[in-house]
Design an enzyme around this catalytic site. Sequence first.
Site, PDB file in Angstrom:
ATOM      1  N   ALA A 186       0.808  -1.213   0.000  1.00 55.42           N
ATOM      2  CA  ALA A 186       0.000   0.000   0.000  1.00 55.42           C
ATOM      3  C   ALA A 186       0.849   1.276   0.000  1.00 55.42           C
ATOM      4  O   ALA A 186       0.668   2.156  -0.852  1.00 55.42           O
ATOM      5  CB  ALA A 186      -0.951  -0.017   1.194  1.00 55.42           C
ATOM      6  N   GLY A 246       4.158   1.543  -0.545  1.00 55.87           N
ATOM      7  CA  GLY A 246       5.056   1.522  -1.690  1.00 55.87           C
ATOM      8  C   GLY A 246       4.360   1.979  -2.955  1.00 55.87           C
ATOM      9  O   GLY A 246       4.905   2.774  -3.740  1.00 55.87           O
ATOM     10  N   ASN A 257       6.683   0.773   9.401  1.00 51.97           N
ATOM     11  CA  ASN A 257       6.289   0.818  10.809  1.00 51.97           C
ATOM     12  C   ASN A 257       7.342   0.142  11.669  1.00 51.97           C
ATOM     13  O   ASN A 257       8.072  -0.744  11.216  1.00 51.97           O
ATOM     14  CB  ASN A 257       4.945   0.119  11.015  1.00 51.97           C
ATOM     15  CG  ASN A 257       3.773   0.990  10.634  1.00 51.97           C
ATOM     16  OD1 ASN A 257       3.872   2.223  10.604  1.00 51.97           O
ATOM     17  ND2 ASN A 257       2.648   0.370  10.334  1.00 51.97           N
ATOM     18  N   ALA A 274      -3.051   4.112   3.395  1.00 56.90           N
ATOM     19  CA  ALA A 274      -3.344   3.486   2.109  1.00 56.90           C
ATOM     20  C   ALA A 274      -3.768   2.051   2.357  1.00 56.90           C
ATOM     21  O   ALA A 274      -3.337   1.427   3.335  1.00 56.90           O
ATOM     22  CB  ALA A 274      -2.133   3.536   1.190  1.00 56.90           C
ATOM     23  N   LYS A 285       5.712   8.049  16.540  1.00 56.90           N
ATOM     24  CA  LYS A 285       4.943   7.130  15.673  1.00 56.90           C
ATOM     25  C   LYS A 285       4.865   5.752  16.326  1.00 56.90           C
ATOM     26  O   LYS A 285       3.806   5.102  16.303  1.00 56.90           O
ATOM     27  CB  LYS A 285       5.624   7.032  14.304  1.00 56.90           C
ATOM     28  CG  LYS A 285       4.968   6.037  13.338  1.00 56.90           C
ATOM     29  CD  LYS A 285       3.595   6.480  12.911  1.00 56.90           C
ATOM     30  CE  LYS A 285       2.942   5.511  11.920  1.00 56.90           C
ATOM     31  NZ  LYS A 285       3.662   5.419  10.634  1.00 56.90           N
ATOM     32  N   ASN A 323       1.566   3.518  17.367  1.00 52.44           N
ATOM     33  CA  ASN A 323       1.413   2.142  16.901  1.00 52.44           C
ATOM     34  C   ASN A 323       1.242   1.176  18.064  1.00 52.44           C
ATOM     35  O   ASN A 323       0.439   0.244  17.995  1.00 52.44           O
ATOM     36  CB  ASN A 323       2.624   1.727  16.061  1.00 52.44           C
ATOM     37  CG  ASN A 323       2.571   2.291  14.656  1.00 52.44           C
ATOM     38  OD1 ASN A 323       1.507   2.618  14.139  1.00 52.44           O
ATOM     39  ND2 ASN A 323       3.724   2.405  14.016  1.00 52.44           N
ATOM     40  N   ASN A 376      -2.291  -0.506  17.460  1.00 50.56           N
ATOM     41  CA  ASN A 376      -2.208  -1.754  16.694  1.00 50.56           C
ATOM     42  C   ASN A 376      -2.567  -3.014  17.477  1.00 50.56           C
ATOM     43  O   ASN A 376      -3.411  -3.794  17.027  1.00 50.56           O
ATOM     44  CB  ASN A 376      -0.818  -1.887  16.061  1.00 50.56           C
ATOM     45  CG  ASN A 376      -0.663  -1.024  14.820  1.00 50.56           C
ATOM     46  OD1 ASN A 376      -1.405  -0.073  14.623  1.00 50.56           O
ATOM     47  ND2 ASN A 376       0.298  -1.350  13.990  1.00 50.56           N
ATOM     48  N   ASN A 430      -9.964   1.513  14.040  1.00 47.88           N
ATOM     49  CA  ASN A 430      -9.208   2.398  14.933  1.00 47.88           C
ATOM     50  C   ASN A 430     -10.123   3.271  15.781  1.00 47.88           C
ATOM     51  O   ASN A 430      -9.886   3.483  16.971  1.00 47.88           O
ATOM     52  CB  ASN A 430      -8.273   3.295  14.108  1.00 47.88           C
ATOM     53  CG  ASN A 430      -7.170   2.518  13.425  1.00 47.88           C
ATOM     54  OD1 ASN A 430      -6.983   1.320  13.685  1.00 47.88           O
ATOM     55  ND2 ASN A 430      -6.430   3.176  12.555  1.00 47.88           N
ATOM     56  N   GLU A 460       4.021  -7.049  12.617  1.00 47.91           N
ATOM     57  CA  GLU A 460       5.238  -6.356  13.027  1.00 47.91           C
ATOM     58  C   GLU A 460       5.317  -6.205  14.549  1.00 47.91           C
ATOM     59  O   GLU A 460       5.968  -5.297  15.061  1.00 47.91           O
ATOM     60  CB  GLU A 460       5.300  -4.984  12.346  1.00 47.91           C
ATOM     61  CG  GLU A 460       5.475  -5.079  10.844  1.00 47.91           C
ATOM     62  CD  GLU A 460       5.352  -3.736  10.140  1.00 47.91           C
ATOM     63  OE1 GLU A 460       6.318  -3.315   9.490  1.00 47.91           O
ATOM     64  OE2 GLU A 460       4.284  -3.123  10.238  1.00 47.91           O
TER      65      GLU A 460
END
Length: 295
Positions: A10, A12, A94, A120, A174, A178, A182, A192, A256
């Site tokens: 997304a 990229g 991320n 995205a 950031k 996350n 997340n 979210n 991640e």
Amino acid sequence: MNITIVGAGAIGTLFGIKLAKSGHRVHFLTRHQENRIERCLNGLDLVEFVSNSADEVAHADLVIVTTKAFQVCGALKPWLEHFPVKADILLLHNGMGTAHKIESYTKAHRLFLGTTTHGAMRLTSSEFRHVGQGETRIGAFHPDIKEPEWLSSVHKAIPSTQWHSDIHQALWLKLAVNCMINPLSAIHQCKNGQLLDDGFQDTWQQMSKEISAVMVAEGVETTPQEVLFITRKVALATAENYSSMNRDIHYHRQSENAFITGYLLDRADYHGLDVPQNRALWQQITELEQGYENT
């Protein structure tokens, strides 16, 4: 410029199409080793890109890495011998911790770190949607490296891109968001915005205290109130979106977790700080991933 983007997901795709439309020659490195890929953003015409070409890599001025954090090393290593010395490397993913992992074998190149709040999402194998306008911050991994000449070109393609003299601080902010959004959104499989409900606020209060303590120990000035404020702002702005970890858990993919909450835990352990709420969420995500084979 000649730009190679590692990862055609997304983010990229978002950056690749915007940079190509701004006049740059964009090339992709992908997992499937195809020679060409097609990408569509926001329902507009398909854009065709050359992909996985050693010749294109050999002419790269800039390499932007947008894979998952745990894929960075494996994605870069096979191509490093083809990178020209002039090529700068920008990590734009991320989580934290990958720069230290690749530093030893990327010493010939200037290494930059970035963070973006653009949203995205993938609709099909080739169609993507830009679901949230955001800002992109870029800084140097080593503080003695100055603002690169290519930044103005990236800014023209993606106007919200700016240089950040202390990217360490931006990355930690950031990471804090996350860590707050997340794991909870993945465990509860919610959007979210649903995390703004009253039922999550006690957990968020405890998490923000733990996260801010680690950040302060890392040299980042912040407070639990600031972490909460920024998190709520992001959750509100992306209320209808699913986090990346939410989607990974939903589709039984590796997340991640190790580079988001896992990185927080590593730094907490280093400083001798107790972070029980964040550790419990990390454990829950780990157990969900380990249980894929049984479902």
